[in-house]
Design a protein around this motif. Structure first.
Motif, PDB file in Angstrom:
ATOM      1  N   LEU A  40       4.797   3.561  10.765  1.00 29.83           N
ATOM      2  CA  LEU A  40       5.111   3.351   9.348  1.00 29.83           C
ATOM      3  C   LEU A  40       5.923   4.487   8.754  1.00 29.83           C
ATOM      4  CD1 LEU A  40       1.648   2.069   8.002  1.00 29.83           C
ATOM      5  CD2 LEU A  40       3.724   0.714   8.328  1.00 29.83           C
TER       6      LEU A  40
ATOM      7  N   TYR B 284      10.040   2.861  10.342  1.00 29.78           N
ATOM      8  CA  TYR B 284       9.451   1.605   9.869  1.00 29.78           C
ATOM      9  C   TYR B 284      10.182   0.385  10.420  1.00 29.78           C
ATOM     10  CZ  TYR B 284       7.627  -1.894   6.592  1.00 29.78           C
ATOM     11  OH  TYR B 284       7.053  -2.996   6.041  1.00 29.78           O
TER      12      TYR B 284
ATOM     13  N   ARG C  16       0.857  -1.187   0.000  1.00 30.54           N
ATOM     14  CA  ARG C  16       0.000   0.000   0.000  1.00 30.54           C
ATOM     15  C   ARG C  16       0.896   1.240   0.000  1.00 30.54           C
ATOM     16  NH1 ARG C  16      -4.732  -1.181   4.534  1.00 30.54           N
ATOM     17  NH2 ARG C  16      -5.648  -3.002   3.483  1.00 30.54           N
TER      18      ARG C  16
ATOM     19  N   PHE D  60      -3.008  11.063   0.575  1.00 36.00           N
ATOM     20  CA  PHE D  60      -4.362  11.598   0.446  1.00 36.00           C
ATOM     21  C   PHE D  60      -4.471  12.450  -0.816  1.00 36.00           C
ATOM     22  CE2 PHE D  60      -4.093  10.666   4.933  1.00 36.00           C
ATOM     23  CZ  PHE D  60      -5.382  10.280   5.272  1.00 36.00           C
TER      24      PHE D  60
ATOM     25  N   ARG E 260       4.778   5.809   3.327  1.00 35.46           N
ATOM     26  CA  ARG E 260       4.531   4.770   4.336  1.00 35.46           C
ATOM     27  C   ARG E 260       4.120   3.431   3.704  1.00 35.46           C
ATOM     28  NH1 ARG E 260       0.088   7.552   6.505  1.00 35.46           N
ATOM     29  NH2 ARG E 260       0.506   9.116   4.904  1.00 35.46           N
ATOM     30  N   TYR E 261       4.887   2.989   2.743  1.00 39.92           N
ATOM     31  CA  TYR E 261       4.623   1.688   2.114  1.00 39.92           C
ATOM     32  C   TYR E 261       4.604   0.584   3.164  1.00 39.92           C
ATOM     33  CZ  TYR E 261       5.637   3.159  -2.741  1.00 39.92           C
ATOM     34  OH  TYR E 261       5.615   3.715  -3.985  1.00 39.92           O
ATOM     35  N   PHE E 262       3.675  -0.332   3.057  1.00 41.42           N
ATOM     36  CA  PHE E 262       3.743  -1.579   3.834  1.00 41.42           C
ATOM     37  C   PHE E 262       2.982  -2.654   3.071  1.00 41.42           C
ATOM     38  CE2 PHE E 262      -0.428  -2.148   5.959  1.00 41.42           C
ATOM     39  CZ  PHE E 262      -1.022  -0.924   5.701  1.00 41.42           C
ATOM     40  N   PRO E 263       3.278  -3.922   3.350  1.00 44.09           N
ATOM     41  CA  PRO E 263       2.674  -5.007   2.566  1.00 44.09           C
ATOM     42  C   PRO E 263       1.151  -4.973   2.636  1.00 44.09           C
ATOM     43  CG  PRO E 263       4.455  -5.843   3.944  1.00 44.09           C
ATOM     44  CD  PRO E 263       4.217  -4.421   4.374  1.00 44.09           C
ATOM     45  N   GLU E 264       0.498  -5.115   1.504  1.00 49.88           N
ATOM     46  CA  GLU E 264      -0.963  -5.084   1.426  1.00 49.88           C
ATOM     47  C   GLU E 264      -1.523  -6.331   2.113  1.00 49.88           C
ATOM     48  OE1 GLU E 264      -3.995  -4.621   1.579  1.00 49.88           O
ATOM     49  OE2 GLU E 264      -4.493  -3.626  -0.314  1.00 49.88           O
TER      50      GLU E 264
ATOM     51  N   ASN F  78       0.613   5.050   0.620  1.00 54.60           N
ATOM     52  CA  ASN F  78      -0.376   5.902   1.294  1.00 54.60           C
ATOM     53  C   ASN F  78      -0.222   7.381   0.962  1.00 54.60           C
ATOM     54  OD1 ASN F  78      -1.671   3.883   3.325  1.00 54.60           O
ATOM     55  ND2 ASN F  78       0.530   3.551   3.556  1.00 54.60           N
TER      56      ASN F  78
ATOM     57  N   ALA G 108      -7.226   6.257  -0.313  1.00 54.43           N
ATOM     58  CA  ALA G 108      -6.105   7.021   0.246  1.00 54.43           C
ATOM     59  C   ALA G 108      -4.842   6.154   0.317  1.00 54.43           C
ATOM     60  CB  ALA G 108      -6.419   7.672   1.594  1.00 54.43           C
ATOM     61  N   TYR G 109      -4.900   4.995  -0.317  1.00 56.93           N
ATOM     62  CA  TYR G 109      -3.657   4.277  -0.615  1.00 56.93           C
ATOM     63  C   TYR G 109      -3.821   3.650  -1.985  1.00 56.93           C
ATOM     64  CZ  TYR G 109      -6.215   0.170   1.254  1.00 56.93           C
ATOM     65  OH  TYR G 109      -7.151  -0.803   1.508  1.00 56.93           O
TER      66      TYR G 109
ATOM     67  N   ASP H  18       5.679  11.116   2.234  1.00 60.79           N
ATOM     68  CA  ASP H  18       6.132   9.977   3.018  1.00 60.79           C
ATOM     69  C   ASP H  18       5.055   8.938   2.807  1.00 60.79           C
ATOM     70  OD1 ASP H  18       6.814   8.089   4.844  1.00 60.79           O
ATOM     71  OD2 ASP H  18       7.053   9.458   6.538  1.00 60.79           O
TER      72      ASP H  18
END
Lengths: 477, 482, 97
Positions: free
Chosen positions: B360, B365, A79, A83, A270-274, A81, A90-91, A268
């Protein structure tokens, strides 16, 4: 003043021509009323979940293979993120540390990676007319495009001129077009290109500070935008100023580059695994199947056309990059009996000129066999080049066989041996003694009026080279 | 008549309907009337008088549920087409979804009402609802637990025969324990999440809250199954039948002493009840084995990184553009976003969005989210190792019994309620809470957990224990009508 | 201890308007939670693979076959602002003055 070397990397977004969106079953569409192709998933309604489109993955693999990439057996969605009203959840579901394809090469440019993601919605600015974001107070959002499958291709910074950028993007477009996985139409947004541009003095070991250029929605604008940015950066460096890392919008109307810096804090994402999508696994069998089904790609086709038919590289390139034209060419060569392929290729521009460059020649009344026969008639001097063009006009408008057209319209070449042409040449010299005197005196340009006279009299049936030879002979040259 | 009807368990009512001895319309009307008079603030919406609108038709291609139409109370966060579904948040003011959650549609039961909960399922007391707290039917001055507090209170208080809840870190099990009912958190992936307003996507699971284990098995058996709309949901390997076990012969029960002792606030009375229940299990034939879950004590820390991080993304869509609350829309875009979200979310939700965004954010992170993911791996490994030695692991469901409304003000102290439930959530394994008796007149919960997709075994063991414990939930149902 | 500056930065990223009092309280509460959480940072987790999904399952893929979309009226019915068949918003970049 030192010379500067520009360094350019390209980021290309390709909309895939699937039937449905990336993560839901809504149909893709263009030009429909706003918000008619939306569901809980692509509208980001509470509780909705994504499910990956199998066809989009297959298309992405095909693109990866066509770009010489390695296909990751296991990749994952993340994802991203941020806006924005065009980003419904929003992602954005994209790929981050493990893209589906990486480490490739197309032509003289290395491919860093190619990954799958979803497109944003369309923001329509109610300020109307100008289309300039900063003028409008209200906008409306149309989510039809939201969730359209995209492949983002990122190159290494291997491009060093605006012309090269344009040429390479053309190669990329034709390569993807050959795959049949996208419309790759820049004016429709199914192919979009951003450029990262920096310049450094010749011989410098480090790259300069780069800027990102957006909104170059045609090949010409890409070339112009990159050229303008290179010039701007060099001018700043020459003036002792520095380059600011920023995103620039190329205004195609004014040619200006405008900073898109926002007042908001730096991105920023804030990628993280979906978490909604388990791992994406692609089997070796699937990759092999996609590879086996790949069509001949333009770069390979150009080499083959050049080697097989003895075409000049530029002509081979041209035919390879225009799939329908290349196909027509090969059909004509196959249909012709002993007609020189180079001559067939050389006649194709005349055909394109008549039918239009966007038209598949196979869709016109001109059959490959008739086209080849026409080229053959000119080659054997059965008809003149001018008569050949007349025959082509007839073929384009009515179809038919060249030999029959020649016979019906009396377009056969006047043979030098039968004396008819000698008489017309003599008449031409008699009609314009001034020109004849100038030719006799060595002014080759004066030949024009004499040849023109013969052509008018013979309605183009005479061979131009033969006419010139006869004029010089009769003038004792 | 109606009191008799309302005493029936859901399974008994279903059997009576199937036998033609009970009119489903009458059953619905009795419950509807009860729910409409809700003295606990357990319901946020109650079906209007008249014949029930069936939830929705079962999804095309799916066999109609064999369940007789026993009315169902549904946690607010399940989307129900045309019926308010706000996850108890002000930010979804007036929102009526255009579709229903898969599990709701699949069950196809008459919708009795939507139940109160902590806003976006974030809480352990139901005090975080935008619509006010829910009272515990055993003592209305106490909380019912959370976040599925409305569902638990409605079932315990006799306002609903059964209910759907969701569990992210204990949100079914802890309120079930506080209210003296049964709550099952299934294996992650057993039940579709499509249409559940997400809190933390890698943890959320829907499950039943029921008066007894038999009802839980019956409802759960119709909830499971793959869903083409949820990529994380898979086909359930077993058929869940009616549990029949009355002893625990051959069952090895693991006691994770390191975990039990790691929390400061374990109430001695709860501990004593737990020990007694373990002894009872032993008398039923269970072999009691000491096991170690060395990383489970860190589960809470990992959970309070992972769940808020996912929530910070899941709740970003509440932006005032497409649905729900909008404030400052006449101003600029940034004002619209920040005011809508700043005023639309309650304090706990904002706290978790902040925590998750921080975890995050660039530069943090690896220190937080990355570390928490590794702890999660360790916790799963611990369970896998333990299940090599034992069939099921047991703990108290919560360290205490239900506490007073407003009694726990410190967020961190509130989070400690989840100490025993969060490890199973992180490992994605099933766990059930059954009532194991009373302490000072308040119910205590006993948690049993098993390996992934071991629900059938879990329900059998819970059934055997339930029969032996003989817990009487009637006082709460009487209290609910007072 | 989380600084007020950090709280403001995170609130901006999350698009949350916090009052001064909320931001101050947030700094205290988040600090106490993070202090508890920080214990896991002392664990030896070298070489441990991160878990993003509890199951090692492979994502099922969906056939590329269109299914009906929702009626536009149903979607727009929930919208705070509707204009020209779309969802109305303040233009990005437009200021309120």
């Amino acid at each position: 003043m030192p010379d500067y070397v520009p360094t350019i990397g390209l980021e290309i977004h390709v909309q895939l021509a699937t039937a449905t969106k990336m993560f839901c079953g809504c149909a893709l569409s263009f030009g429909d009323p706003a918000n008619v192709h939306c569901c809980p998933t692509c509208l980001g309604l509470p509780g909705a979940l994504p499910v990956t489109n199998a066809q989009a993955i297959e298309y992405a693999i095909a693109i990866g293979l066509a770009l010489g990439c390695e296909i990751a057996p296991v990749s994952q969605f993340h994802r991203k993120n941020y806006f924005y009203p065009d980003n419904p959840k929003a992602y954005q579901i994209s790929q981050y540390d493990v893209p589906i394809a990486a480490h490739g090469r197309l032509g003289d440019v290395r491919i860093h990676r190619a990954h799958v993601e979803e497109d944003a919605a369309k923001l329509i600015h109610a300020g109307a007319g100008s289309g300039r974001i900063h003028d409008a107070r209200r906008s409306i959002v149309d989510f039809n495009r939201a969730g359209t499958p995209l492949v983002e291709i990122v190159t290494e910074p291997d491009v060093h001129s605006p012309e090269q950028a344009r040429e390479w993007l053309t190669l990329l477009r034709e390569t993807i077009r050959a795959l049949g996985v996208s419309d790759v139409d820049m004016s429709q947004g199914s192919l979009r290109c951003d450029a990262n541009v920096s310049v450094a003095p010749t011989g410098a070991t480090a790259l300069g500070t780069k800027t990102e250029l957006k909104n170059m929605n045609s090949f010409a604008f890409l070339e112009r935008g990159v050229r303008a940015e290179i010039a701007r950066q060099i001018a700043r460096l020459e003036a002792g100023e520095t380059i600011t890392q920023e995103t620039l919008h190329y205004d195609v109307a004014t040619g200006e580059l405008r900073s898109l810096r926002s007042k908001e804090e730096a991105h920023d994402y804030r990628y993280f695994p979906e978490p909604d999508l388990p791992l994406l696994r692609v089997s070796a069998d699937q990759v092999a199947a996609v590879r086996a089904a790949l069509p001949e790609l333009p770069a390979d086709k150009a080499l083959r056309l050049s080697a097989t038919y003895g075409l000049a590289p530029e002509r081979a390139h041209e035919l390879a990059f225009n799939g329908p034209l290349g196909t027509f060419f090969e059909a004509a060569v196959a249909a012709a009996d002993g007609v020189d392929p180079v001559a067939i290729a050389n006649w194709l521009p005349a055909l394109i000129e008549r039918v239009g460059s966007d038209i598949d020649p196979a869709a016109t009344p001109v059959t490959p066999a008739a086209f080849a026969a026409l080229v053959g008639l000119v080659g054997t001097k059965t008809i003149s080049r001018d008569a050949g063009r007349t025959v082509l006009d007839r073929l384009v408008s009515d179809g038919g066989e060249p030999a029959a057209i020649v016979a019906a319209e009396g377009l056969g070449a006047i043979a030098a041996a039968d004396g008819e042409l000698d008489a017309v040449v003599a008449a031409a010299i008699a009609a314009d003694p001034d020109a004849a005197a100038k030719v006799a005196a060595g002014n080759a340009k004066a030949m024009g009026p004499l040849v023109g006279y013969v052509m008018r009299e013979t309605r183009g049936r005479a061979d131009g080279a033969e006419v010139g030879r006869l004029i010089r002979a009769q003038l004792g040259l | 008549m109606s009191d008799t009807i309302l005493e029936l368990s859901a399974a008994a009512a279903a059997a009576a309907i199937a036998a033609g001895d009970l009119d489903p319309a009458e059953l619905f009307a009795c419950y509807r009337e009860r729910a409409a008079a809700d003295p606990l603030n357990a319901f946020l919406w109650v079906a209007p008088p008249g014949p029930p609108a069936g939830l929705t038709e079962p999804t095309a291609g799916e066999a109609a549920t064999p369940l007789a139409p026993v009315p169902l109370a549904v946690k607010d966060l399940f989307c129900t087409q045309g019926v308010p579904s706000q996850s108890a948040s002000k930010i979804l003011e007036g929102y009526r979804p255009p579709y229903s959650a898969t599990v709701v549609a699949r069950l196809g039961l008459p919708l009795l009402g939507k139940t109160n909960q902590d806003e976006f399922a974030m809480g352990s007391s139901n005090e975080n609802s935008a619509f006010g707290p829910v009272a515990n039917p055993w003592d209305r001055g106490r909380v019912p637990g959370g976040s599925s507090g409305g569902s638990a209170a409605a079932v315990a208080g006799g306002l609903a025969p059964w209910a759907l809840g969701t569990d992210t870190g204990g949100s079914i099990r802890q309120p079930a324990a506080f209210c003296g009912i049964v709550g099952l958190k299934p294996t992650y992936g057993a039940v579709s999440r499509y249409g559940m307003i997400a809190f933390a996507s890698s943890l959320d699971q829907a499950g039943p809250l029921t008066r007894d284990v038999t009802d839980a098995a019956l409802l759960f058996s119709q909830m499971v199954g793959a869903d083409p709309r949820d990529a994380t949901c898979v086909a359930f390997p077993d058929r869940i039948g009616r549990p029949t076990a009355t002893d625990l012969a051959g069952v090895r029960l693991g006691i994770p002493s390191d975990l039990l002792e790691a929390v400061d606030g374990l109430d001695p009375a709860v501990k004593a009840n737990f020990d007694a229940t373990v002894a009872l299990a032993g008398s039923l034939g269970a072999e009691i084995v000491e096991v170690s879950l060395p990383h489970a004590e860190h589960a809470l820390s990992a959970y309070y990184i992972i769940a808020p991080a996912e929530a910070s993304a899941n709740l970003a869509r509440f932006d005032g553009v497409r649905y729900g609350l909008r404030l400052g829309g006449e101003q600029d875009l940034l004002s619209m976003y920040t005011r809508t979200r700043g005023e639309g979310f309650g304090p706990e939700v904002k706290r978790r969005i902040m925590l998750g965004t921080y975890a995050l954010a660039s530069g943090y992170y690896d220190a937080y989210y990355g570390t928490a993911q590794k702890v999660r791996t360790r916790i799963s490994e611990d369970f896998t190792a333990a299940f090599g030695q034992v069939d099921l692991i047991v703990t108290p469901t919560a360290p205490t019994v239900a506490f007073g409304l407003g009694a726990v003000a410190d967020p961190l102290a509130m989070y400690l309620n989840d100490f025993y439930t969060v490890p199973m959530s992180l490992a994605g394994i099933p766990a059930i809470s059954i009532p194991s008796g009373l302490c000072d007149g308040l119910p205590v919960g006993f948690q049993l957990a098993g390996p992934a997709f071991s629900e059938a075994r879990l329900l059998e063991a819970a059934h055997a224990l339930e029969q032996a414990i003989g817990f009487d939930g009637a006082p709460a149902r009487a209290g609910g009508t007072a | 201890m989380l600084s007020r500056h950090e709280v403001d930065h995170v609130a901006a990223l999350a698009r949350l308007a916090l009052t001064d009092a909320e931001a101050e309280r947030m700094a205290v509460e988040l600090s106490s939670i993070l202090e508890h959480i920080d214990r896991i940072r002392a664990l030896d987790l070298d070489g441990v693979a991160p878990t993003a999904h509890v199951s090692d399952a492979t994502a099922p893929l969906r056939p590329d076959v269109p299914v009906p979309s929702l009626p536009r009226e149903a979607l727009l019915a929930a919208a705070p602002e509707v204009a020209d068949g779309g969802f109305g918003v303040p233009s990005p970049g437009a200021s309120a003055q």
